[in-house]
Write a protein that holds these residues in place. Structure first.
Motif, PDB file in Angstrom:
ATOM      1  N   ASN A 169      48.265  56.582  15.477  1.00  0.00           N
ATOM      2  CA  ASN A 169      47.865  57.814  16.184  1.00  0.00           C
ATOM      3  C   ASN A 169      48.962  58.354  17.088  1.00  0.00           C
ATOM      4  N   THR A 172      48.412  62.229  16.816  1.00  0.00           N
ATOM      5  CA  THR A 172      47.089  62.703  16.418  1.00  0.00           C
ATOM      6  C   THR A 172      46.488  63.542  17.539  1.00  0.00           C
ATOM      7  N   THR A 376      38.193  58.331  14.739  1.00  0.00           N
ATOM      8  CA  THR A 376      39.216  58.386  13.688  1.00  0.00           C
ATOM      9  C   THR A 376      38.645  58.841  12.351  1.00  0.00           C
ATOM     10  N   ASP A 377      37.422  58.441  12.030  1.00  0.00           N
ATOM     11  CA  ASP A 377      36.782  58.883  10.795  1.00  0.00           C
ATOM     12  C   ASP A 377      35.286  58.960  11.038  1.00  0.00           C
ATOM     13  N   GLN A 410      37.675  58.812   2.554  1.00  0.00           N
ATOM     14  CA  GLN A 410      38.029  57.419   2.787  1.00  0.00           C
ATOM     15  C   GLN A 410      37.015  56.516   2.085  1.00  0.00           C
ATOM     16  N   ARG A 414      33.277  57.818   3.813  1.00  0.00           N
ATOM     17  CA  ARG A 414      33.735  58.306   5.105  1.00  0.00           C
ATOM     18  C   ARG A 414      34.822  59.348   4.897  1.00  0.00           C
ATOM     19  N   TYR A 415      35.052  60.141   5.927  1.00  0.00           N
ATOM     20  CA  TYR A 415      35.989  61.254   5.825  1.00  0.00           C
ATOM     21  C   TYR A 415      36.891  61.269   7.051  1.00  0.00           C
ATOM     22  N   GLN A 416      38.083  61.866   6.862  1.00  0.00           N
ATOM     23  CA  GLN A 416      39.068  61.879   7.927  1.00  0.00           C
ATOM     24  C   GLN A 416      39.902  63.138   7.813  1.00  0.00           C
ATOM     25  N   ARG A 422      43.407  68.385  11.862  1.00  0.00           N
ATOM     26  CA  ARG A 422      42.682  68.115  13.102  1.00  0.00           C
ATOM     27  C   ARG A 422      43.183  69.042  14.215  1.00  0.00           C
ATOM     28  N   ASN A 498      35.275  54.171  16.958  1.00  0.00           N
ATOM     29  CA  ASN A 498      34.766  55.541  17.114  1.00  0.00           C
ATOM     30  C   ASN A 498      33.861  55.661  18.340  1.00  0.00           C
TER      31      ASN A 498
END
Length: 927
Positions: A169, A172, A376-377, A410, A414-416, A422, A498
């Motif tokens: 990160n 990020t 993060t996700d 992911q 899951r998604y990111q 972002r 998270n």
């Protein structure tokens, strides 16, 4: 190969048949029995020829069998087969690790960069020197991470011991760079190190160094690949670098990192032709249907960056009615709108804007809200909470955004968001009602996590224990199904970073109520899973939030949890101080049940530090409060802990009474964990009272329950206690097995106190086996640990045994010093059984040094103490010691009464070897 094998098998089968026939012919020829027909009869008449033919057939058959054996034998490997385990590693360590993200189908030609990396790795591996760090750098969106992941998959066979991926990160948006100490904790956990064994503490520098040392040890002599993605600086990643030279580290960063040993692999924007080819492939359009010059203009306008090219191609694929020229015109308009951006970002951000503006309005809103998410996700449930939509609708939005290349998928549904996306989403969100939207989004996601944590805690919090409460609006949230403890723990392990990120964000927005509730909801999981230093930070944040709002009830709860975690970390002084403060806060708000729980925990701390007076006072007051409020579970806990304190002060009958009452309540509540604990402690008391058969039965019952509960910490405690009973009854081999297995559990779990107990018990076994050097080493190790932890009872026990070993190696002064110090501690603890044991040891030392009169004095004191508290083993030892001293001073007649009484007590206890030894001594004198 198969044909030759078939021929060989057929030949052997035929040979067997012929051999059988010839044997029959020869037999008939010799015995002159019935005649064989046709040409076989001729063979029967010429018996010698039959013998010769039989020999030939058998020789050929043997040759064919050898050939068959050769064809079936496996080709010997140049390398030995891999061993199923590595004794140098703690139990549970993962031997092969695979945590690379999925290789993307959108990866386009990077032949030159990949070839350069492959050459570099090959050269360094063939040279036998340590592999240097390889840094993949380049501008945002150029595909550094994609290249590193693809390279990791390509190189995986060269690094068979594992491939690991960590996102640091470094750049990020909305997130702080991952600290090295946190990244090390994740890496150690990924390699099989239980969280409790990972070094912890308040000194971040010292903890980082300790974790880095453990990490280097884990990868020593390994060939592993580590991708450190999105690094902010060399300082951030330096502690993560393996110490062994066989590991390859790939680092991606937007910055040029300064390191002497690095190999830099710059990743530039795509070549124009490669960018065009990528666009055509992802657009789903026939090549001849696209004007290559227009496509060239498109990819040029997005800077030839793979991320931008992918987005543009997806845009065209989802709009069959558009032409490439239509897309080009829209992109030109978007670039004009974003002209104030820097040149490097303007190109790719224009593609984001174009994709975003083509979304339906409700999906635009959903995408903007993702910019507020601090984790993060996320999955569809978290997305639903953020967007205030149903889970089904959130899943549709996420799938559609993935199809539009605005979000990455992911594993595990899951998604990111890509860093740049972002940043873009965050910019869209903050461009409007920044504070209101952010507060509302964080409130929604935190409320969702409270609901999900409530479901998880149903499987984690013990029976009848008070689970953290949740607000009414949280109960309306859709949460993922968690039908078992394993499912709850799996969800928590994934969501922990998270949830902690959401708590930090809520704290920064002054959403103190949410911070307090989330910290309380995470407490049961962090108590058992850790990392405990992370739990300390969380509860301190919650305590600060409670102080800011003046919520003394919440402050008391946060302090109580902080004290419990500090106890787990063996920081007993701060644990006691914090728990005392919690007691005061609970008393101020009139919460008697909370005060009782804090007193109970404080009493455990004082028990561990052997302040038995304070421990007794705390548990007695806690028990009275629990009875006043009718909390049966709390009563059982206080009774069980009070029983341990009474056992520590040699009040065995009172200890059995308290533990038996606790056991009854635990069974009434069907609390298997509490039942096992009480059974184990009853076993300890019965052992001290010389009831070895009953003690062993209680320990086995407890051990079975702990195994059923998959609680390895308490399995280890039960194994240690069972091993002690076996040692006292002469079964040294099984005792060693029990203590060794307990030691393995403690080492794996990072329980230093339990490990010291196992080491001490093994030291005693070495002494009994005659290995005094190893016994001394083990006992010194245990003593050092006890002193580090402030365990006075453990220190006294280790000193007592160490005194015996020193006496056996003729270190009289060292033995006396150890006995004196041990007695001082035990007298302060009120442990009269321990005092009797040390007096017996001291008496044996003096008798061995030809001073039976002085020795007899110590044995007499031991006998007085043992009889006063009904400790029969020390009574028998004292009687034997008195008898042997009397024998040396006045002869057989004076010694016989004490020796016969000692033999009787030993026999009653089941310590038959000692009884037999005494009786043989008396019988020899009688002869």
């Amino acid at each position: 190969m198969r044909l030759r094998r078939g021929i060989a098998i057929a030949g052997v089968a035929g040979g067997v048949a012929v051999t059988t026939m010839l044997v029959g012919l020869v037999t008939n020829a010799v015995s002159d029995q019935s005649r064989w027909p046709g040409w076989l009869g001729w063979l029967q008449e010429h018996a010698w020829f039959s013998f010769v033919l039989l020999g030939v057939v058998m020789a050929v058959g043997s040759a064919l069998l050898a050939m068959l054996s050769d064809t079936q034998a496996p080709t010997p490997s140049a390398d030995p087969p891999p061993r199923p385990g590595n004794e140098a590693e703690p139990p549970g360590a993962a031997l092969v690790l695979r945590s690379l993200p999925r290789d993307t189908a959108a990866f386009t030609d990077r032949t030159a960069e990949l070839a350069s990396l492959m050459r570099s790795v090959q050269v360094w591996q063939e040279s036998g020197e340590a592999l240097p760090v390889h840094v993949v750098d380049g501008m945002p969106g150029v595909g550094k991470t994609t290249f590193a992941v693809h390279a990791g998959h390509v190189l995986s066979e060269r690094f068979p011991d594992g491939q690991l991926f960590v996102n640091l990160n470094g750049h990020t948006p909305g997130q702080s760079p991952v600290q090295a100490t946190e990244a090390l904790a994740s890496l150690l956990a990924a390699t099989g190190v239980p969280t409790q064994q990972i070094p912890m503490g308040d000194d971040v520098g010292a903890v980082t160094q300790a974790r880095a040392a453990m990490w280097r040890s884990r990868l020593a002599d390994k060939k592993a690949l580590l991708i450190l993605d999105n690094a902010a600086s060399y300082r951030q990643l330096e502690p993560l670098l393996p110490g062994g030279g066989g590991c390859l580290v790939l680092v991606t960063s937007r910055k040029r990192l300064a390191a002497n040993e690095e190999v830099v692999l710059p990743v530039e924007a795509l070549l124009p032709d490669h960018a065009i080819d990528l666009f055509v492939r992802l657009s789903g359009r026939p090549t001849d249907s696209l004007d290559r010059s227009v496509v060239g203009a498109l990819v040029r306008m997005c800077g030839y960056l793979p991320l931008g090219v992918s987005l543009l191609a997806a845009k065209l694929r989802h709009h069959p009615s558009w032409s490439a020229e239509d897309l080009r015109e829209r992109l030109v308009a978007a670039r004009d709108r974003l002209g104030e951006l820097r040149a490097g970002e303007r190109a790719v951000t224009a593609t984001f804007d174009l994709s975003y503006r083509d979304l339906p309005q409700e999906r635009q809103r959903f995408f903007r809200i993702l910019g507020h998410y601090p984790g993060t996700d996320l999955d569809a449930y978290a997305g639903a909470a953020l967007g205030s939509v149903s889970v089904a609708e959130a899943r549709r939005h996420l799938d559609a955004l993935y199809d539009d290349h605005l979000i990455d998928e992911q594993p595990g549904g899951r998604y990111q968001l890509h860093d740049l996306l972002r940043d873009y989403a965050h910019g869209l969100a903050t461009g409007e009602r920044v504070s209101m939207d952010d507060v509302q989004s964080i409130t929604r996601i935190c409320t969702y996590y409270l609901a999900a944590l409530s479901d998880a805690n149903r499987h984690i919090v013990r029976t009848e224990a008070v689970a953290p409460s949740v607000p009414d609006d949280a109960l309306r949230e859709e949460t993922p199904p968690m039908e078992s403890r394993a499912a709850a723990l799996g969800w928590l392990e994934h969501e922990r970073p998270n949830i902690l990120a959401c708590i930090r964000r809520a704290n920064s927005l002054d959403l103190h109520g949410l911070v307090i509730r989330l910290a309380a909801a995470m407490a049961p999981y962090l108590r058992q899973a850790g990392p405990w230093d992370q739990a300390v930070g969380l509860h301190r944040t919650a305590a600060d939030a409670a102080r800011r709002t003046g919520d003394r009830q919440a402050l008391a709860g946060a302090l109580a949890e902080l004290g419990v975690v500090r106890r787990f970390m063996a920081d007993y002084s701060e644990a006691a101080e914090t728990l005392n403060e919690a007691v005061a806060e609970y008393e101020a708000v009139g919460d008697r049940q909370g005060k009782a729980a804090a007193l109970n925990q404080a009493g455990i701390v004082w028990y561990l530090t052997a302040d038995t007076e304070a421990a007794t006072r705390a548990q007695t007051e806690a028990l009275a409060l629990y009875r006043a409020v009718g909390d049966r579970f709390g009563q059982a806990n206080a009774l069980a802990d009070l029983g341990m304190v009474r056992r520590q002060t040699s009040q065995f009958d009172a200890s059995v009474e308290a533990q038996t009452e606790a056991l009854s309540i635990y069974r009434e509540l069907n609390d298997r964990y509490g039942e096992a604990n009480s059974l184990r402690d009853l076993g300890v008391v019965h052992c001290l009272m010389g009831e070895y058969e009953l003690a062993a039965r209680r320990h086995r019952e407890a051990l079975d329950m702990y195994r059923e509960l998959d609680d390895r910490v308490h399995q280890a405690y039960a194994l240690n206690e069972l091993g002690l009973v076996r040692r006292l009854t002469g079964d040294l081999d099984r005792a060693r097995q029990d203590h060794t297995q307990a030691l393995e559990h403690y080492t794996e779990l990072g329980d230093r106190f339990g490990r010291a107990n196992s080491v001490r018990h093994l030291g005693v076994l070495e002494r009994l086996s005659g290995n005094q050097a190893e016994a001394g080493r083990l006992l010194e190790e245990a003593l050092s640990t006890y002193r580090d932890l402030g365990s006075r009872g453990g220190e006294a026990a280790a000193l007592s045994e160490l005194g015996v070993v020193r006496g056996l190696v003729r270190d009289h002064d060292g033995a006396v010093e150890a006995f004196q110090h041990s007695l001082e501690i035990l007298h302060g603890l009120g442990d009269r059984c321990g005092e009797a044991e040390v007096r017996n040891h001291w008496g044996m030392l003096l008798r061995a040094y030809d001073d039976p009169s002085a020795g007899r004095g110590h044995f007499e004191q031991a006998l007085h103490l043992a009889r006063a508290i009904r400790c029969p083993l020390e009574e028998a030892r004292a009687l034997e010691g008195i008898g042997r001293c009397d024998w040396a001073i006045a002869g057989h007649a004076e010694a016989e009464p004490s020796l016969r009484e000692a033999s009787t007590v030993y026999r009653r206890l089941g310590v038959t070897d000692k009884a037999d030894e005494i009786e043989q001594l008396l019988a020899s004198q009688a002869r």
